[in-house]
Scaffold this motif. Structure first.
Motif, PDB file in Angstrom:
ATOM      1  N   MET A  30       4.586  18.993  85.549  1.00 56.82           N
ATOM      2  CA  MET A  30       3.719  17.871  85.442  1.00 56.82           C
ATOM      3  C   MET A  30       3.934  17.138  84.049  1.00 56.82           C
ATOM      4  O   MET A  30       3.620  17.717  83.091  1.00 56.82           O
ATOM      5  CB  MET A  30       2.424  18.285  85.949  1.00 56.82           C
ATOM      6  CG  MET A  30       1.259  17.509  85.468  1.00 56.82           C
ATOM      7  SD  MET A  30      -0.341  17.985  85.705  1.00 56.82           S
ATOM      8  CE  MET A  30      -1.107  16.573  84.730  1.00 56.82           C
ATOM      9  N   THR A  31       4.081  15.777  84.222  1.00 55.38           N
ATOM     10  CA  THR A  31       4.039  15.008  82.861  1.00 55.38           C
ATOM     11  C   THR A  31       2.616  14.876  82.562  1.00 55.38           C
ATOM     12  O   THR A  31       1.543  14.706  83.028  1.00 55.38           O
ATOM     13  CB  THR A  31       4.574  13.647  83.277  1.00 55.38           C
ATOM     14  OG1 THR A  31       5.871  13.738  84.091  1.00 55.38           O
ATOM     15  CG2 THR A  31       4.681  12.820  82.177  1.00 55.38           C
ATOM     16  N   VAL A  32       2.257  14.820  81.063  1.00 57.35           N
ATOM     17  CA  VAL A  32       1.042  14.618  80.465  1.00 57.35           C
ATOM     18  C   VAL A  32       1.072  13.780  79.244  1.00 57.35           C
ATOM     19  O   VAL A  32       2.161  13.952  78.377  1.00 57.35           O
ATOM     20  CB  VAL A  32       0.624  16.175  79.864  1.00 57.35           C
ATOM     21  CG1 VAL A  32      -0.250  16.184  78.984  1.00 57.35           C
ATOM     22  CG2 VAL A  32       0.126  17.164  81.226  1.00 57.35           C
ATOM     23  N   ARG A  54      -2.228  20.167  90.824  1.00 50.07           N
ATOM     24  CA  ARG A  54      -1.747  21.507  90.986  1.00 50.07           C
ATOM     25  C   ARG A  54      -1.639  22.347  89.685  1.00 50.07           C
ATOM     26  O   ARG A  54      -2.025  23.612  89.829  1.00 50.07           O
ATOM     27  CB  ARG A  54      -0.747  21.361  91.924  1.00 50.07           C
ATOM     28  CG  ARG A  54      -0.054  22.555  92.104  1.00 50.07           C
ATOM     29  CD  ARG A  54      -0.912  23.804  92.734  1.00 50.07           C
ATOM     30  NE  ARG A  54      -1.768  23.473  94.056  1.00 50.07           N
ATOM     31  CZ  ARG A  54      -2.599  23.980  94.566  1.00 50.07           C
ATOM     32  NH1 ARG A  54      -3.189  25.224  93.798  1.00 50.07           N
ATOM     33  NH2 ARG A  54      -3.238  23.751  95.784  1.00 50.07           N
ATOM     34  N   THR A  55      -1.270  21.502  88.791  1.00 49.10           N
ATOM     35  CA  THR A  55      -1.109  22.226  87.457  1.00 49.10           C
ATOM     36  C   THR A  55      -2.270  22.964  86.699  1.00 49.10           C
ATOM     37  O   THR A  55      -2.216  24.054  86.293  1.00 49.10           O
ATOM     38  CB  THR A  55      -0.309  21.465  86.469  1.00 49.10           C
ATOM     39  OG1 THR A  55       0.953  21.230  87.088  1.00 49.10           O
ATOM     40  CG2 THR A  55      -0.048  22.070  85.209  1.00 49.10           C
ATOM     41  N   ALA A  56      -3.263  22.138  86.795  1.00 47.82           N
ATOM     42  CA  ALA A  56      -4.643  22.452  86.570  1.00 47.82           C
ATOM     43  C   ALA A  56      -5.214  23.939  87.037  1.00 47.82           C
ATOM     44  O   ALA A  56      -5.401  24.942  86.393  1.00 47.82           O
ATOM     45  CB  ALA A  56      -5.723  21.589  86.417  1.00 47.82           C
ATOM     46  N   VAL A  84       4.826  13.038  91.467  1.00 51.24           N
ATOM     47  CA  VAL A  84       4.902  13.772  92.654  1.00 51.24           C
ATOM     48  C   VAL A  84       4.058  15.056  92.478  1.00 51.24           C
ATOM     49  O   VAL A  84       4.331  15.637  91.213  1.00 51.24           O
ATOM     50  CB  VAL A  84       6.356  13.932  93.183  1.00 51.24           C
ATOM     51  CG1 VAL A  84       6.346  14.853  94.281  1.00 51.24           C
ATOM     52  CG2 VAL A  84       7.077  12.624  93.472  1.00 51.24           C
ATOM     53  N   SER A  85       3.264  15.589  93.479  1.00 50.02           N
ATOM     54  CA  SER A  85       2.489  16.760  93.130  1.00 50.02           C
ATOM     55  C   SER A  85       3.026  18.029  93.795  1.00 50.02           C
ATOM     56  O   SER A  85       3.705  17.764  95.027  1.00 50.02           O
ATOM     57  CB  SER A  85       1.150  16.514  93.751  1.00 50.02           C
ATOM     58  OG  SER A  85       0.429  18.037  93.667  1.00 50.02           O
ATOM     59  N   ALA A  86       2.883  19.090  93.445  1.00 50.50           N
ATOM     60  CA  ALA A  86       3.723  20.296  93.960  1.00 50.50           C
ATOM     61  C   ALA A  86       2.999  20.576  95.211  1.00 50.50           C
ATOM     62  O   ALA A  86       3.530  21.234  96.097  1.00 50.50           O
ATOM     63  CB  ALA A  86       3.664  21.522  92.973  1.00 50.50           C
ATOM     64  N   ASP A  87       1.806  20.062  95.655  1.00 46.77           N
ATOM     65  CA  ASP A  87       1.057  20.126  96.802  1.00 46.77           C
ATOM     66  C   ASP A  87       1.898  19.510  97.854  1.00 46.77           C
ATOM     67  O   ASP A  87       1.660  19.696  99.211  1.00 46.77           O
ATOM     68  CB  ASP A  87      -0.139  19.439  96.689  1.00 46.77           C
ATOM     69  CG  ASP A  87      -1.187  20.553  95.873  1.00 46.77           C
ATOM     70  OD1 ASP A  87      -0.913  21.595  95.694  1.00 46.77           O
ATOM     71  OD2 ASP A  87      -2.283  19.746  95.279  1.00 46.77           O
TER      72      ASP A  87
HETATM   73  C1  LIG Z   1       3.683   9.108  82.194  1.00 45.34           C
HETATM   74  C2  LIG Z   1       2.607   9.959  82.807  1.00 45.34           C
HETATM   75  C3  LIG Z   1       1.622  10.562  82.063  1.00 45.34           C
HETATM   76  C4  LIG Z   1       0.498  11.488  82.825  1.00 45.34           C
HETATM   77  N1  LIG Z   1      -0.467  11.866  82.057  1.00 45.34           N
HETATM   78  C5  LIG Z   1      -1.394  12.675  82.720  1.00 45.34           C
HETATM   79  C6  LIG Z   1      -2.288  13.454  81.890  1.00 45.34           C
HETATM   80  O1  LIG Z   1      -2.327  13.336  80.698  1.00 45.34           O
HETATM   81  N2  LIG Z   1      -3.351  13.978  82.497  1.00 45.34           N
HETATM   82  C7  LIG Z   1      -3.297  14.042  83.968  1.00 45.34           C
HETATM   83  O2  LIG Z   1      -4.165  14.743  84.657  1.00 45.34           O
HETATM   84  N3  LIG Z   1      -2.250  13.494  84.798  1.00 45.34           N
HETATM   85  C8  LIG Z   1      -1.237  13.009  84.122  1.00 45.34           C
HETATM   86  N4  LIG Z   1      -0.334  12.229  84.578  1.00 45.34           N
HETATM   87  C9  LIG Z   1      -0.311  12.474  86.271  1.00 45.34           C
HETATM   88  C10 LIG Z   1       0.256  13.782  86.729  1.00 45.34           C
HETATM   89  O3  LIG Z   1       1.521  14.077  85.898  1.00 45.34           O
HETATM   90  C11 LIG Z   1       0.619  13.752  88.094  1.00 45.34           C
HETATM   91  O4  LIG Z   1      -0.456  13.503  88.925  1.00 45.34           O
HETATM   92  C12 LIG Z   1       1.572  14.950  88.727  1.00 45.34           C
HETATM   93  O5  LIG Z   1       2.049  14.597  89.814  1.00 45.34           O
HETATM   94  C13 LIG Z   1       0.687  15.995  88.932  1.00 45.34           C
HETATM   95  O6  LIG Z   1       1.506  17.135  89.576  1.00 45.34           O
HETATM   96  P1  LIG Z   1       0.885  18.635  90.122  1.00 45.34           P
HETATM   97  O7  LIG Z   1      -0.090  18.336  91.096  1.00 45.34           O
HETATM   98  O8  LIG Z   1       2.053  19.291  90.567  1.00 45.34           O
HETATM   99  O9  LIG Z   1       0.368  19.463  88.780  1.00 45.34           O
HETATM  100  C14 LIG Z   1       0.740  11.402  84.180  1.00 45.34           C
HETATM  101  C15 LIG Z   1       1.784  10.864  84.893  1.00 45.34           C
HETATM  102  C16 LIG Z   1       2.743  10.372  84.392  1.00 45.34           C
HETATM  103  C17 LIG Z   1       3.702   9.465  84.879  1.00 45.34           C
END
Ligand SMILES: Cc1cc2nc3c(=O)[nH]c(=O)nc-3n(C[C@H](O)[C@H](O)[C@H](O)COP(=O)(O)O)c2cc1C
Length: 184
Positions: A30-32, A54-56, A84-87
């Motif tokens: 997941m991007t942060v 999902r990551t959290a 895209v979420s892993a969900d």
């Molecule tokens: C450039 C970028 C930065 C992001 N930064 C955050 C962040 O700091 N915190 C957060 O909760 N989501 C952030 N997101 C959104 C999550 O990466 C996104 O919801 C992701 O699909 C979650 O994946 P997961 O459900 O598989 O964990 C960011 C997305 C992008 C494109």
């Protein structure tokens, strides 16, 4: 210089990282953008996440995770795992994966720098949860070490600005830090 009042929900430039976890026996990424170092010794790093990611949820279960810093070569993949979420979709094949010492902290082979972290603290705020991890392992591509230090320009790591939602590479260096002894 004249200043005007702007809305308080201000975003500052963010270094882009990818948090890796092990979900349902597969790597998930997941991007942060909301990420920062939080302690010097032992080394700790933290990031803010919406608790519905999902990551959290996976970090709360596994108590460990990875943080990788992508370069320009991974901009598209970085954007994808941030949308895209892993969900909804399995993201385990987006990157080539390897492991260090932790079993639930998948590392991205193509990323220049990857950290292995153990969860030490979780703080819940009104809309986000701040996770703090101790960095227990750090892996850098050999050719990205210049004079004993990580060469982030060579790594081509990048930043995010909002609300224009743009990725930015490093610009020019403005000078050396901790050098100015007097302004006279
Ligand atoms: C450039 C970028 C930065 C992001 N930064 C955050 C962040 O700091 N915190 C957060 O909760 N989501 C952030 N997101 C959104 C999550 O990466 C996104 O919801 C992701 O699909 C979650 O994946 P997961 O459900 O598989 O964990 C960011 C997305 C992008 C494109």
């Amino acid at each position: 210089m004249e200043k005007i009042s702007i809305e308080t929900n201000v975003q500052i430039p963010m270094p882009i990282a990818i948090v890796g976890t092990e979900f349902m026996g597969r790597p998930n990424f997941m991007t942060v953008g909301w990420i920062t170092r939080v302690n010097a010794n032992p080394p700790m790093i933290g990031f803010a996440m919406r608790p519905n990611r999902r990551t959290a949820k996976t970090i709360m279960q596994n108590k460990q995770f990875s943080i990788c810093f992508p370069g320009k070569n991974l901009v598209r993949e970085t954007d994808y795992v941030g949308m895209v979420s892993a969900d909804v979709k399995d993201k385990s094949d987006v990157f080539k994966v390897e492991y260090g010492d932790l079993t639930k902290a998948p590392l991205i082979k193509e990323a220049g720098l990857c950290l292995e972290c153990k969860l030490v603290e979780q703080m819940d705020f009104p809309s986000n949860t701040f996770f703090v991890g101790e960095i227990v392992g750090a892996w850098c591509q050999k050719d990205l070490i210049t004079k004993g230090a990580i060469d982030f320009v060579k790594m081509r790591s990048f930043f995010l600005t909002m609300p224009d939602n743009k990725y930015w590479g490093f610009g020019r260096s403005y000078g050396d830090a901790w050098e100015v002894k007097t302004l006279k």
